[in-house]
Design a protein around this motif. Structure first.
Motif, PDB file in Angstrom:
ATOM      1  N   VAL A   1      -9.819  -2.512  13.831  1.00  0.00           N
ATOM      2  CA  VAL A   1      -8.924  -2.298  12.688  1.00  0.00           C
ATOM      3  C   VAL A   1      -8.068  -1.100  13.074  1.00  0.00           C
ATOM      4  CG1 VAL A   1      -8.805  -1.813  10.221  1.00  0.00           C
ATOM      5  CG2 VAL A   1     -10.696  -3.177  11.116  1.00  0.00           C
ATOM      6  N   TYR A   2      -6.756  -1.317  13.225  1.00  0.00           N
ATOM      7  CA  TYR A   2      -5.905  -0.289  13.817  1.00  0.00           C
ATOM      8  C   TYR A   2      -4.808   0.157  12.848  1.00  0.00           C
ATOM      9  CZ  TYR A   2      -8.105  -2.287  17.956  1.00  0.00           C
ATOM     10  OH  TYR A   2      -9.016  -2.751  18.854  1.00  0.00           O
ATOM     11  N   PRO A   3      -4.554   1.475  12.835  1.00  0.00           N
ATOM     12  CA  PRO A   3      -3.475   1.979  11.973  1.00  0.00           C
ATOM     13  C   PRO A   3      -2.118   1.429  12.411  1.00  0.00           C
ATOM     14  CG  PRO A   3      -4.420   3.752  13.317  1.00  0.00           C
ATOM     15  CD  PRO A   3      -5.275   2.557  13.528  1.00  0.00           C
ATOM     16  N   ARG A   4      -1.252   1.190  11.439  1.00  0.00           N
ATOM     17  CA  ARG A   4       0.058   0.620  11.737  1.00  0.00           C
ATOM     18  C   ARG A   4       1.105   1.682  12.044  1.00  0.00           C
ATOM     19  NH1 ARG A   4       1.489  -3.355   6.952  1.00  0.00           N
ATOM     20  NH2 ARG A   4       3.327  -3.642   8.268  1.00  0.00           N
ATOM     21  N   TYR A   5       0.811   2.934  11.678  1.00  0.00           N
ATOM     22  CA  TYR A   5       1.788   4.006  11.896  1.00  0.00           C
ATOM     23  C   TYR A   5       1.099   5.182  12.586  1.00  0.00           C
ATOM     24  CZ  TYR A   5       4.244   1.223   8.402  1.00  0.00           C
ATOM     25  OH  TYR A   5       4.831   0.191   7.730  1.00  0.00           O
ATOM     26  N   PRO A   6       1.888   5.953  13.320  1.00  0.00           N
ATOM     27  CA  PRO A   6       1.268   7.033  14.103  1.00  0.00           C
ATOM     28  C   PRO A   6       0.548   8.086  13.261  1.00  0.00           C
ATOM     29  CG  PRO A   6       3.680   7.126  14.209  1.00  0.00           C
ATOM     30  CD  PRO A   6       3.333   5.814  13.601  1.00  0.00           C
ATOM     31  N   GLU A   7       1.050   8.337  12.034  1.00  0.00           N
ATOM     32  CA  GLU A   7       0.432   9.433  11.268  1.00  0.00           C
ATOM     33  C   GLU A   7      -0.832   8.980  10.513  1.00  0.00           C
ATOM     34  OE1 GLU A   7       2.966   7.659  10.312  1.00  0.00           O
ATOM     35  OE2 GLU A   7       3.158   7.573   8.130  1.00  0.00           O
ATOM     36  N   ILE A   8      -1.093   7.693  10.535  1.00  0.00           N
ATOM     37  CA  ILE A   8      -2.260   7.174   9.799  1.00  0.00           C
ATOM     38  C   ILE A   8      -3.520   7.375  10.660  1.00  0.00           C
ATOM     39  CG2 ILE A   8      -3.232   5.114   8.677  1.00  0.00           C
ATOM     40  CD1 ILE A   8      -0.573   5.862   7.449  1.00  0.00           C
ATOM     41  N   PRO A   9      -4.589   7.938  10.080  1.00  0.00           N
ATOM     42  CA  PRO A   9      -5.783   8.225  10.897  1.00  0.00           C
ATOM     43  C   PRO A   9      -6.472   6.950  11.384  1.00  0.00           C
ATOM     44  CG  PRO A   9      -6.234   8.641   8.586  1.00  0.00           C
ATOM     45  CD  PRO A   9      -4.767   8.361   8.687  1.00  0.00           C
ATOM     46  N   GLU A  10      -6.998   7.024  12.610  1.00  0.00           N
ATOM     47  CA  GLU A  10      -7.731   5.883  13.153  1.00  0.00           C
ATOM     48  C   GLU A  10      -9.044   5.672  12.426  1.00  0.00           C
ATOM     49  OE1 GLU A  10      -8.265   6.017  17.412  1.00  0.00           O
ATOM     50  OE2 GLU A  10      -6.155   6.560  17.662  1.00  0.00           O
ATOM     51  N   VAL A  11      -9.683   6.803  12.090  1.00  0.00           N
ATOM     52  CA  VAL A  11     -10.939   6.739  11.336  1.00  0.00           C
ATOM     53  C   VAL A  11     -10.775   7.559  10.065  1.00  0.00           C
ATOM     54  CG1 VAL A  11     -13.393   7.366  11.328  1.00  0.00           C
ATOM     55  CG2 VAL A  11     -12.340   6.449  13.415  1.00  0.00           C
ATOM     56  N   VAL A  12     -11.082   6.946   8.952  1.00  0.00           N
ATOM     57  CA  VAL A  12     -11.008   7.669   7.676  1.00  0.00           C
ATOM     58  C   VAL A  12     -12.373   8.294   7.418  1.00  0.00           C
ATOM     59  CG1 VAL A  12     -10.614   7.477   5.199  1.00  0.00           C
ATOM     60  CG2 VAL A  12      -9.270   6.083   6.789  1.00  0.00           C
ATOM     61  N   GLU A  13     -12.420   9.623   7.488  1.00  0.00           N
ATOM     62  CA  GLU A  13     -13.693  10.322   7.274  1.00  0.00           C
ATOM     63  C   GLU A  13     -13.925  10.543   5.796  1.00  0.00           C
ATOM     64  OE1 GLU A  13     -15.840  10.904   9.532  1.00  0.00           O
ATOM     65  OE2 GLU A  13     -14.723  10.812  11.433  1.00  0.00           O
ATOM     66  N   LYS A  14     -15.180  10.447   5.375  1.00  0.00           N
ATOM     67  CA  LYS A  14     -15.505  10.606   3.959  1.00  0.00           C
ATOM     68  C   LYS A  14     -15.238  12.030   3.479  1.00  0.00           C
ATOM     69  CE  LYS A  14     -20.271  12.199   4.366  1.00  0.00           C
ATOM     70  NZ  LYS A  14     -21.624  12.159   3.838  1.00  0.00           N
ATOM     71  N   ARG A  15     -15.033  12.166   2.177  1.00  0.00           N
ATOM     72  CA  ARG A  15     -14.911  13.483   1.560  1.00  0.00           C
ATOM     73  C   ARG A  15     -16.286  13.933   1.098  1.00  0.00           C
ATOM     74  NH1 ARG A  15      -9.374  14.934   0.479  1.00  0.00           N
ATOM     75  NH2 ARG A  15     -10.210  16.794  -0.527  1.00  0.00           N
ATOM     76  N   THR A  16     -16.545  15.220   1.257  1.00  0.00           N
ATOM     77  CA  THR A  16     -17.824  15.777   0.823  1.00  0.00           C
ATOM     78  C   THR A  16     -17.577  17.084   0.093  1.00  0.00           C
ATOM     79  OG1 THR A  16     -18.884  14.836   2.773  1.00  0.00           O
ATOM     80  CG2 THR A  16     -20.115  16.499   1.586  1.00  0.00           C
TER      81      THR A  16
ATOM     82  N   VAL B   1      -3.838  11.121   2.991  1.00  0.00           N
ATOM     83  CA  VAL B   1      -4.737  12.025   2.265  1.00  0.00           C
ATOM     84  C   VAL B   1      -6.147  11.855   2.857  1.00  0.00           C
ATOM     85  CG1 VAL B   1      -5.821  12.518   0.032  1.00  0.00           C
ATOM     86  CG2 VAL B   1      -3.389  11.877   0.131  1.00  0.00           C
ATOM     87  N   PRO B   2      -6.771  12.945   3.297  1.00  0.00           N
ATOM     88  CA  PRO B   2      -8.105  12.826   3.888  1.00  0.00           C
ATOM     89  C   PRO B   2      -9.089  12.135   2.933  1.00  0.00           C
ATOM     90  CG  PRO B   2      -7.238  15.034   4.237  1.00  0.00           C
ATOM     91  CD  PRO B   2      -6.268  14.327   3.326  1.00  0.00           C
ATOM     92  N   GLY B   3      -9.824  11.182   3.473  1.00  0.00           N
ATOM     93  CA  GLY B   3     -10.812  10.469   2.664  1.00  0.00           C
ATOM     94  C   GLY B   3     -10.252   9.240   1.976  1.00  0.00           C
ATOM     95  N   VAL B   4      -8.937   9.015   2.114  1.00  0.00           N
ATOM     96  CA  VAL B   4      -8.333   7.856   1.457  1.00  0.00           C
ATOM     97  C   VAL B   4      -8.015   6.783   2.499  1.00  0.00           C
ATOM     98  CG1 VAL B   4      -6.369   7.004   0.117  1.00  0.00           C
ATOM     99  CG2 VAL B   4      -7.406   9.208  -0.439  1.00  0.00           C
ATOM    100  N   TYR B   5      -8.488   5.581   2.251  1.00  0.00           N
ATOM    101  CA  TYR B   5      -8.247   4.453   3.145  1.00  0.00           C
ATOM    102  C   TYR B   5      -7.327   3.454   2.453  1.00  0.00           C
ATOM    103  CZ  TYR B   5      -9.213   0.050   5.614  1.00  0.00           C
ATOM    104  OH  TYR B   5      -9.087  -1.134   6.287  1.00  0.00           O
ATOM    105  N   VAL B   6      -6.181   3.198   3.049  1.00  0.00           N
ATOM    106  CA  VAL B   6      -5.219   2.238   2.494  1.00  0.00           C
ATOM    107  C   VAL B   6      -5.182   1.026   3.428  1.00  0.00           C
ATOM    108  CG1 VAL B   6      -2.815   1.842   1.822  1.00  0.00           C
ATOM    109  CG2 VAL B   6      -3.861   4.093   1.462  1.00  0.00           C
ATOM    110  N   PRO B   7      -5.856  -0.059   3.073  1.00  0.00           N
ATOM    111  CA  PRO B   7      -5.988  -1.187   4.001  1.00  0.00           C
ATOM    112  C   PRO B   7      -4.654  -1.755   4.464  1.00  0.00           C
ATOM    113  CG  PRO B   7      -7.164  -1.617   1.919  1.00  0.00           C
ATOM    114  CD  PRO B   7      -6.589  -0.257   1.809  1.00  0.00           C
ATOM    115  N   ALA B   8      -3.615  -1.683   3.626  1.00  0.00           N
ATOM    116  CA  ALA B   8      -2.319  -2.248   4.024  1.00  0.00           C
ATOM    117  C   ALA B   8      -1.708  -1.491   5.188  1.00  0.00           C
ATOM    118  CB  ALA B   8      -1.366  -2.241   2.829  1.00  0.00           C
ATOM    119  N   MET B   9      -2.224  -0.299   5.491  1.00  0.00           N
ATOM    120  CA  MET B   9      -1.696   0.492   6.604  1.00  0.00           C
ATOM    121  C   MET B   9      -2.453   0.206   7.908  1.00  0.00           C
ATOM    122  SD  MET B   9       0.785   2.038   5.296  1.00  0.00           S
ATOM    123  CE  MET B   9       1.158   1.317   3.703  1.00  0.00           C
ATOM    124  N   TYR B  10      -3.327  -0.791   7.872  1.00  0.00           N
ATOM    125  CA  TYR B  10      -4.141  -1.105   9.051  1.00  0.00           C
ATOM    126  C   TYR B  10      -4.044  -2.602   9.366  1.00  0.00           C
ATOM    127  CZ  TYR B  10      -6.266   3.498   8.377  1.00  0.00           C
ATOM    128  OH  TYR B  10      -6.467   4.847   8.244  1.00  0.00           O
TER     129      TYR B  10
END
Lengths: 253, 650
Positions: B224-239, B203-212
């Motif tokens: 700090v690297y994503p553990r799965y291919p679909e997980i974003p490298e950088v979590v951008e803030k929601r505005t 989900v955009p804007g959501v950071y789940v530390p266990a996935m990194y």
């Protein structure tokens, strides 16, 4: 300025609000209804509201009072009040005012009656001389309770020590115990009723606990009545929905 | 679900201010829980008095409760006396709406507005009977979330929080509700929690530390690297692009007992582009999004009528910058329904004549104190922090304030700023003395209170590379300022505990290794660390030592340009090279104008998200030099230099 006296109750969760909280709750309720309350003069005008004897935080009540002052210009000869606030373009009578205030107050507080006060009566804080309390003592049996009540009434003195302005003072509260009786069984223990003097200071049911049942906890407490003196007889500032005949006897012993 | 009220009630006569625990506010909801409804508990990890007014929490409370597929209740951390009673009788953390156990909710979401409340989150989880660490939770436990300004560096709390929301929460709560709702619908089978969190991490804007995964090279962070291919490298803030779509809270909670900011609060805009370089809020909430004037007017007048409050605060990071400010202030003061009895508060005021005029209009009766925040004592220092108030402007402002009848000024300053020299620190006290001298020409009662805070560098600001001053240095600077005005009773200096700034510094730029430290502090009894009566630096020193971590490495060390920062995988919209450029400009003493009224310098906040400033006025507000570039000689030539400063920084 014309003054109105309001009688209201306080039950349930809201009873954990303090006397100071009550002042803010009332100020907001009055502004929400748009009552044309009079304001004090000076740098920081406050609405002219005066409260009766403080109810200890956590105690419920069947009869609390406050006086509201309103500008004479908005009060008609028949007692109707024309509002300049939310209730503008209309006038509201006392019945409407009662209902509107009850709606603006939190759950657990209801306005029971409003009366216009003639002349300049004394303040509620000064005039109330006796309060009737109903209170529960947790896990206390009926027979033990009756024994304890008899002991308290038979005592010459009931000495309590309390902190006052940082100093310990000891005083006898026996003269303040005007009546005390077991009234039956409650949810968690026994129910007692007491008439306690409010002058020279308000004596609270919690202060009797050391003499009645020092090893037990005080349960729910309700102030059921407040009494002022009129022509030598006790009378409620405004009679409530179910007010018993005023007590003739000042001291039961 | 059973109400805990009957078990809580007997405890209340034993504790201070029991009205904090009853709920019953005007505007409170008692939502009906049921199958198909995701139950959110919005938890504030501080006392009721501090947490109740929080607007972010109240906005989400309403938005979630308006949904068909979700309910929301609120919880606050009880004070220590009630916590002791609850632990004695085994009563868990409860919501104040229906008085339900916290563990009975599907999501427990914390509002993290500052770092010193982190141990309170652990206290809340423990009191709730929820395992502290994310890795120890399973399908029976709530999903634990967090949002708020502090989570722009989420790593110190990453061990304890299942998901972080970066940025505005209005929209994203819907998407989170859907993911968790789906998990509930399939009956939360054994082992499914990880899959649900994995979906949440998309989900955009959501950071789940266990996935990194976090990688270190010795003490240094590699990434700090994503553990799965679909997980974003950088979590951008929601505005949220337009505040007009979100006129919340519609029914602001009116508490039955005294709280901080006990008044109607109406947010007039979000974001700030003044560009003060120390200010994390101003950096991470860009761009500026004003609420339409009509909507502000409606929210003020309906809010006052509904709540019965006689005070309204127009909130933002710099309220005098709101383009409709005079309209709203004038309209509210003149509204016959308010009978002239409504007070308007304007937090975060600029230092200029316009502000004094505005204040004069609203504070008709009581003119005792007026607060300004010059933040630094000399023009040199104010250029470095980009708070461009000239000495002349500042003195003219206080002159007009004293002339308009105010007698007491309160001035906020920071000390321990980058490249601060002793002249700058002493300049704070000298400025205060000059202010009093001006005041004495108008009133014999003139006085100034200086509030001195120790600067703590924050993530996503140009000062994120700066080595914070240690407590000894901060105390030395505080004493410098005090010495200048020693014996002058009209200048009073108050200061923030330098050790509290140190503890804040440990966590503000910490990495994931801080989780063990926070847990140790909590286990040693370190709760309510933001309350001076409970704060103790020894909790933090002992915990850092036990974990083999160096306080100096985390707090007082300057960072290099190339260093990987623990929050590099969190996007606040600001380009890293913009921040570095602004940092080097700072050290060179170059100011940056407010981009609302000058050309874009491409910080990244708008362009990254395809959004823009929403400002009604095409020109800067009158009379202000601060940040707008007006009236400052030479500011037109704000240099857009590419170079790095020579010789680095102190």
């Amino acid at each position: 300025m014309i003054r109105f006296r309001v009688r209201f109750d306080k039950h349930g969760k809201i009873r954990f609000t303090s006397h100071r909280d009550m002042a803010r709750i009332w100020e907001r309720a009055i502004r929400r209804v748009g009552l044309p309350v009079a304001y004090t003069e000076g740098f920081t005008p406050r609405p002219r509201i005066s409260f009766g004897l403080a109810l200890p935080t956590g105690y419920a009540s069947d009869g609390e009072y406050l006086d509201i002052g309103m500008d004479e210009s908005v009060v008609g000869a028949d007692g109707t009040v024309s509002g300049t606030g939310v209730a503008s373009e209309t006038s509201i009578d006392l019945i409407q005012m009662k209902e509107q205030l009850s709606r603006a107050l939190p759950v657990g507080m209801n306005v029971q009656a409003i009366e216009m006060i003639e002349g300049r009566p004394g303040s509620l804080q000064e005039e109330v001389v006796i309060c009737t309390w109903r209170f529960e003592i947790r896990e206390l049996g009926d027979i033990e309770a009756r024994g304890a009540v008899a002991d308290v009434l038979a005592a010459d003195r009931l000495m309590v020590t309390r902190q006052r302005k940082g100093r310990e003072t000891t005083e006898d509260i026996r003269p303040a115990v005007l009546s005390l009786a077991v009234k039956g069984k409650g949810d968690t223990g026994v129910i007692l009723e007491a008439d306690l003097a409010a002058k020279p200071r308000l004596v609270r049911p919690s202060e009797l606990m050391a003499f009645l049942a020092p090893d037990h906890e005080l349960g729910p407490v309700t102030r059921t009545h407040q009494w002022i003196e009129q022509d030598g007889a006790p009378r409620e500032p405004i009679p409530g929905p179910a007010t018993p005949a005023p007590r003739a006897q000042r001291r039961a012993s | 679900m059973n109400s805990l009220w009957s078990r809580l009630e007997p405890l209340l006569p034993r504790v201070q201010k029991p009205a904090r625990y009853i709920g019953c506010e005007d505007g409170a909801q008692q939502p009906e829980h049921g199958p198909g409804k995701v139950a959110w508990l919005l938890a504030y990890p501080d006392t009721y008095e501090v947490g109740l007014p929080n607007q972010g929490l109240q906005i989400l409370y309403e938005i979630i409760n308006e949904r068909d597929d979700a309910v929301a209740e609120r919880a606050y951390l009880p004070w220590t006396d009630l916590i002791a009673e609850m632990r004695r009788v085994g009563l868990p953390l409860f919501s104040v709406d229906n008085h339900l156990a916290a563990s009975a909710f599907d999501i427990v979401a914390f509002n993290l507005s500052s770092e010193l409340v982190y141990t309170n989150v652990l206290e809340s989880l423990d009191l709730a009977g929820v395992p502290l660490r994310s890795e120890n939770r399973d399908e029976r436990h709530p999903v634990v979330g967090a949002g708020g300004h502090a989570v722009f560096n989420p790593e110190p709390m990453a061990d304890f929080i299942d998901f972080f929301v970066i940025g505005d929460g209005e929209e994203v709560v819907a998407e989170i509700t859907e993911v968790v709702g789906e998990w509930l619908r399939i009956g939360r089978p054994t082992g499914s929690r990880h899959e649900m969190l994995r979906r949440l991490a998309c989900v955009p804007g959501v950071y789940v530390p266990a996935m990194y995964d976090v990688e270190y090279d010795g003490a240094d962070l590699v990434g700090v690297y994503p553990r799965y291919p679909e997980i974003p490298e950088v979590v951008e803030k929601r505005t949220v692009a337009d505040l007009a779509d979100w006129p919340y809270p519609r029914n602001q909670l009116v508490p039955m007992t005294e709280v901080v900011h006990d008044r109607l609060n109406v947010e007039v805009f979000r974001g700030c582009t003044r560009g003060c370089r120390f200010c994390q809020a101003g950096m991470i909430t860009r761009p500026v999004r004003e609420r339409p004037l009509d909507q502000v007017r409606t929210m003020v007048s309906e809010g006052l009528a509904r709540t019965g409050y006689d005070e309204v605060a127009l909130t933002s990071l710099s309220t005098a910058d709101f383009s409709g400010i005079e309209d709203v202030v004038g309209g509210t003061i003149d509204d016959p329904l308010n009978c002239g009895r409504v007070t308007i508060s304007l937090p975060s005021l600029r230092v200029d004549a316009f502000t004094v005029g505005l204040a004069a209009k609203i504070g008709s009766a009581r003119r005792t104190g007026l607060t300004f925040a010059p933040e630094a004592g000399t023009w040199r220092m104010r250029q470095i922090i980009n708070k461009m108030i000239t000495e002349e402007d500042l003195l003219a402002t206080v002159e007009s304030a004293y002339a308009s009848g105010w007698s007491r000024m309160k001035l906020y300053f920071l000390t321990g700023l980058p490249s601060e020299m002793d002249e700058d620190t002493e300049g704070i006290a000298e400025l205060a003395r000059r202010v009093v001298q001006i005041g004495l020409e108008h009133t014999r009662k003139a006085s100034v209170t200086v509030s001195l805070g120790g600067f703590v560098p924050k993530a996503h600001t140009p000062f994120q590379w700066f080595g914070q001053n240690g407590p000894e240095e901060l105390q030395r600077k505080i004493n410098l300022a005090r010495n200048v005005v020693r014996g002058e009773k009209r200048v009073k200096i108050k200061w923030h505990d330098p050790h509290a700034s140190l503890a804040e510094g440990i966590t503000s730029r910490g990495d994931r290794r801080l989780g063990a430290v926070i847990e140790r502090v909590w286990r040693a009894g370190g709760v309510f660390q933001e309350w001076s009566e409970h704060f103790d630096i020894r909790f933090w020193q002992d915990a850092m030592e036990a974990e083999g971590l160096s306080i100096d490495w985390y707090v007082t060390r300057h960072r290099e340009e190339t260093e990987v920062l623990p929050w590099d995988h969190i996007g606040a919209g600001l380009h890293r090279d913009f921040l570095w450029q602004d940092w080097t400009d700072a050290l060179a003493g170059f100011g940056v104008p407010d981009c609302r009224w000058t050309p874009c310098y491409d910080c990244g906040a708008c362009t990254e998200f395809g959004i823009e400033h929403i400002v009604a006025s095409p020109v800067p507000p009158a009379g202000g030099s601060q940040g707008t570039g007006q009236g400052i000689p030479g500011i037109d030539a704000v240099p857009v230099s590419i170079g790095r400063p020579e010789g680095g920084f102190r």
